[in-house]
Write an enzyme that holds these catalytic residues in place. Sequence first.
Site, PDB file in Angstrom:
ATOM      1  N   ASP A 209      12.892  39.427  50.735  1.00  0.00           N
ATOM      2  CA  ASP A 209      13.999  39.521  49.780  1.00  0.00           C
ATOM      3  C   ASP A 209      14.282  38.141  49.201  1.00  0.00           C
ATOM      4  OD1 ASP A 209      16.475  38.229  51.336  1.00  0.00           O
ATOM      5  OD2 ASP A 209      15.269  39.372  52.761  1.00  0.00           O
ATOM      6  N   ASP A 211      17.360  36.736  49.354  1.00  0.00           N
ATOM      7  CA  ASP A 211      18.663  36.355  49.883  1.00  0.00           C
ATOM      8  C   ASP A 211      19.730  36.762  48.859  1.00  0.00           C
ATOM      9  OD1 ASP A 211      19.673  35.152  52.361  1.00  0.00           O
ATOM     10  OD2 ASP A 211      20.560  33.657  51.056  1.00  0.00           O
TER      11      ASP A 211
END
Length: 291
Positions: A209, A211
Amino acid sequence: MKTMIGVIGGSGLYEIEGLEGAKWQTVETPWGPPSDDVLTGTLNGVKMAFLPRHGRGHVQSPTSINYRANIDALKRLGVTDVFSVSACGSFREEMAPGDFVIVDQFIDRTFAREKSFFGPGCVAHVSVAHPTCPRLGAAARAAAEAAGVTVHDGGTYLAMEGPQFSTLAESKLYREVWGCDVIGMTNMPEAKLAREAELCYASVAMITDYDSWHPDHGEVEITEIIATLMGNADKARDMVARLPALLGPEREDCPHGCDKALEYAILTQPPARNETLVAKLDAVAGRVLNR
């Protein structure tokens, strides 16, 4: 010396075709129990040891992991080279979900973990200026590229305590001010302890991802992380399966000195050493304490 590769990561990494003589071993350490039993076997003529960092079924949080026991258990089994494989968030647009990053630096923001095997009665200071082994990092990069992964060579890993993910303010701080590249919860104090145990250590961050800093990504969603992580599982297994051929069964001394990290590190003079602590250090520091 014979090579023995240790892999610390998720349980799915260990389902490798061709692992001969595979068996789960219970390893007792003076630091308490490790996260789980250790799966040992031989792959392409090289001994392997696999340790589920969170335990099978993911029962340990990043904070509750017994990092000292995990590293001691691998050292006690004869592991010479440790590869850490872990899910991480990215602070860089070009380090996209699904990519791997060969980490070479850390900023340690953890605060609730035992970070050293040494202490009162046997004091030691090792250098972690370069906390990962370039030799193992090169092997991990070559193996990942051969597995068809987009690999980024080098990156700074921000180790946070967790288990919660970052606030937006923290994410921006780590990215924009501190210049970090990836964020995770488990490589510290793991890397420091591996250095104290004179084990070569490489860290492979699997990006799941962006973040919370990314304007189009929004807050971290655990369902998205798991989906990306599962998509990386086959490539991660492929990478690990290629490591024995790259390292080979015979091991020379580490050209970077990882396996001699304690040579001049222990400062407590022999008459002043605590016998109880020294006994606990038999696997980790026996090379220097017993001479």
